[in-house]
Design a protein around this motif. Structure first.
Motif, mmCIF file in Angstrom:
data_model
loop_
_atom_site.group_PDB
_atom_site.id
_atom_site.type_symbol
_atom_site.label_atom_id
_atom_site.label_comp_id
_atom_site.label_asym_id
_atom_site.label_seq_id
_atom_site.Cartn_x
_atom_site.Cartn_y
_atom_site.Cartn_z
ATOM 1 N N THR A 122 0.808 -1.216 0.000
ATOM 2 C CA THR A 122 0.000 0.000 0.000
ATOM 3 C C THR A 122 0.843 1.268 0.000
ATOM 4 N N GLU A 393 -11.521 -6.606 -6.733
ATOM 5 C CA GLU A 393 -10.984 -5.841 -5.608
ATOM 6 C C GLU A 393 -9.590 -6.288 -5.199
ATOM 7 N N ALA A 395 -5.823 -6.499 -4.820
ATOM 8 C CA ALA A 395 -4.698 -5.591 -5.028
ATOM 9 C C ALA A 395 -3.362 -6.315 -4.999
ATOM 10 N N ASP A 422 -8.643 -4.173 -1.929
ATOM 11 C CA ASP A 422 -8.442 -2.725 -1.945
ATOM 12 C C ASP A 422 -8.667 -2.073 -0.587
#
Length: 463
Positions: A122, A393, A395, A422
Motif C-alpha cells: 500500500t 478488488e 490488489a 483494496d
C-alpha cells in the motif's frame, strides 16, 4: 598529634549533624514516613523486544524482470531478497523529476528490459522511506507516498533508469542521478536465474509456473497475562477495577481508559478517549510514536512490517507480523477468524495513542514440528484467482501462513495463497498441498511440449 585527631573527629561530627538536619528539614526521599497517593506512577514493566523503524520498512516482494518475457518473485527474508535490498539501500537516489505514469509503456519495459521492481504494498511515505534508503528530492516528492521502485536497464543501450511510483497511481518520479550501473542490474537479475518462473496477469499480479515448496509449522506459544497489560498500560493500577461484560470479555478501567481482554486472555483492545487535543496530524510523527508506544507496552514478537493506510483522513497505524522459516523466507501471518492474531493496530491523535489492539501471544523461536507443503501454481492458481468472488478488488497476491489455535498452547501455521483487497482485507485464496503435484496435475506445472523441450521450473527455495 592526638589533639589534631580529636579536632578532625569533632569537625566530622559537626558536618554530619548539619547534613542530617538539612535532610530532615527538606524531606529527602528514603527518610521519614512515606505515603502513597493516586498520583504515584508505576514503572513500565519490560515485556517484549524493542523495535526500530529501519526494521519495519521493507518491500512486500521483489520482482525480477529478466527480459524476453521471463520473471520471478522473491519474498521477504529469502537470501536473494535480503541481498538485493541491502545493496539498493547502500545506493543514492537524487535529482527527481516528476512525470505522469504514462511516460513509458510499462508492459514493454516489463517484458523486454532487465530490471528489479521493489513493491511496497500500500506504500510508504517518502519521509519514512528516506530512513531506509538514501533519498534526496524536492518538497513535492518528499510529501508523497511511494508504493514501488522500478530499476531497469534498457534493452537497446547500456542505460539504467530508476522510477519511484506514487501510490496515487498517476504519478512517477525518475531519479536521474541514481547511483546504479548496468552491471548492478545484471547482477540483481542474475539472482533469479534458478528461481521459479512467474507469469504476470492483470492488475500487476504474478502467478508461479509451478508449485512452490513451503513449510507448515506447529509452534508453541506463551501469553502475557491480562494483569501484566493492566499494570503496563495504567498509570496507577491500584485505582482500576475489573468487570465482565455480557459477552464474557474482561474489562479493566480507571474511569477514563479501558482495557478489554478477549479470546480467553489472548487479545486486548485498549482505549484512551481523551488522548487527542485537537490540531493537525503528522503521519510520520504518529508512526514514530506508535513504535515508541509498542516498545513500552508489550514489545514486538519477531519480524513486522509497517502497513500504510491508503486513506489520508485516517489516524491509524498497523504492523503486519511475519513468520520466518529457515529456508523459505518470511511469510505474513493471517488469522483464521474469529481467532485474531498477526497484526497490531493503533489509532493516534497528535502523536498520542487513543486505541491499541494486539495479541498477547508470543511464539517460541523454534517450531515444535515442521512439514513440507506445496503452494499450487500454474493454471490451478490462475483459475482460482479468476473465479474468486471479489476478483475486481484484489490488489495483491502472495504466500502467507494461516494461524490456527491447537491444544496445549500450540499454533498451526499453514502455508496458503492469500489476496489483499483494496480495503486492506486479507483473505485466503487457496490452501497448500501435502505433496508436490506433477506436471499436468492440478497445482502443478504445465506439461512439456510435444517435441520434448523441457520447461523451466523451480521449487521456490532459495538456492
Amino acid at each position: 598529634m592526638m589533639e589534631k585527631t580529636k579536632t578532625g573527629l569533632l569537625a566530622a561530627l559537626v558536618i554530619m549533624s548539619l547534613l542530617q538536619s538539612y535532610l530532615l528539614a527538606y524531606s529527602m526521599p528514603g527518610l521519614g514516613v512515606t505515603t502513597s497517593s493516586a498520583q504515584d506512577y508505576v514503572p513500565t514493566e519490560s515485556m517484549g523486544q524493542e523495535g526500530k523503524l529501519e526494521n519495519l520498512i521493507f518491500p512486500e516482494d521483489i520482482v525480477l524482470h529478466m527480459g524476453k518475457g521471463k520473471h520471478t518473485v522473491l519474498y521477504p527474508a529469502m537470501n536473494f531478497f535480503n541481498l538485493i535490498y541491502t545493496k539498493i539501500q547502500s545506493r543514492e537516489f537524487k535529482g527527481f523529476q516528476r512525470n505522469t505514469v504514462s511516460v513509458l509503456d510499462w508492459d514493454a519495459v516489463r517484458n523486454n528490459d532487465q530490471g528489479v521492481e521493489l513493491r511496497f504494498g500500500t506504500g510508504v511515505p517518502v519521509e519514512l522511506l528516506g530512513k531506509v534508503l538514501k533519498l534526496e528530492g524536492d518538497l513535492q516528492f518528499l510529501d508523497d507516498v511511494i508504493d514501488r521502485i522500478w530499476i531497469f536497464k534498457s534493452s537497446e543501450r547500456e542505460e539504467v533508469r530508476t522510477y519511484f511510483f506514487s501510490a496515487n497511481g498517476t504519478t512517477v518520479y525518475e531519479s536521474v542521478k541514481a547511483d546504479l550501473t548496468a552491471q548492478d542490474v545484471q547482477m540483481y537479475v542474475g539472482f533469479g536465474e534458478f528461481q521459479t518462473a512467474y507469469t504476470p496477469v492483470e492488475d500487476d499480479l504474478y502467478i508461479p509456473a509451478g508449485p512452490i515448496e513451503s513449510q507448515q509449522a506447529m509452534v508453541k506459544y506463551q501469553t502475557y497475562s491480562p494483569e501484566q497489560m493492566q499494570r503496563n498500560l495504567f498509570f496507577d493500577p491500584g485505582v482500576t477495577r475489573a468487570i465482565v461484560d455480557r459477552s464474557g470479555s474482561q474489562i479493566f478501567t480507571d474511569g477514563k481508559r479501558g482495557l478489554q481482554v478477549e479470546q480467553n486472555g489472548k487479545w486486548i483492545s485498549y482505549t484512551d478517549p481523551v488522548a487527542g487535543q485537537g490540531g493537525s496530524d503528522s503521519e510520520s510523527e504518529n508512526v514514530y510514536e506508535s513504535i515508541k508506544f509498542i516498545n513500552q507496552h508489550g514489545g514486538w514478537d519477531g519480524l513486522h512490517r509497517l502497513i500504510h493506510s491508503e486513506s489520508m483522513n485516517t489516524l491509524s497505524v498497523s504492523y503486519q507480523q511475519y513468520y520466518s522459516t529457515q529456508f523459505y523466507g518470511a511469510y505474513p501471518i493471517v488469522p483464521n477468524y474469529p481467532f485474531m492474531f498477526g497484526e497490531m493496530k493503533l489509532r493516534l491523535q497528535q502523536g498520542v495513542v487513543s486505541e491499541y489492539a494486539r495479541s498477547l501471544i508470543t511464539l517460541d523461536k523454534k517450531a515444535e514440528s515442521q512439514e513440507v507443503r506445496w503452494l499450487p501454481g500454474g493454471e490451478s492458481l490462475k483459475s482460482e484467482l479468476a473465479h474468486y468472488s471479489r476478483r475486481g478488488e484484489v490488489a495483491a497476491l502472495y504466500p502467507a501462513v494461516l494461524a490456527t489455535t491447537e491444544d496445549d498452547n500450540v499454533l498451526k501455521l499453514e502455508p496458503v495463497w492469500t489476496v489483499r483487497l483494496d480495503d486492506g482485507t486479507q483473505e485466503v485464496l487457496i490452501a497448500s498441498l501435502t505433496r508436490k503435484p506433477k506436471p499436468g496435475e492440478p497445482g502443478g506445472a504445465a506439461l512439456p511440449p510435444v517435441d520434448g523441450t523441457a520447461l523451466e521450473s523451480g521449487d521456490g527455495k532459495t538456492k
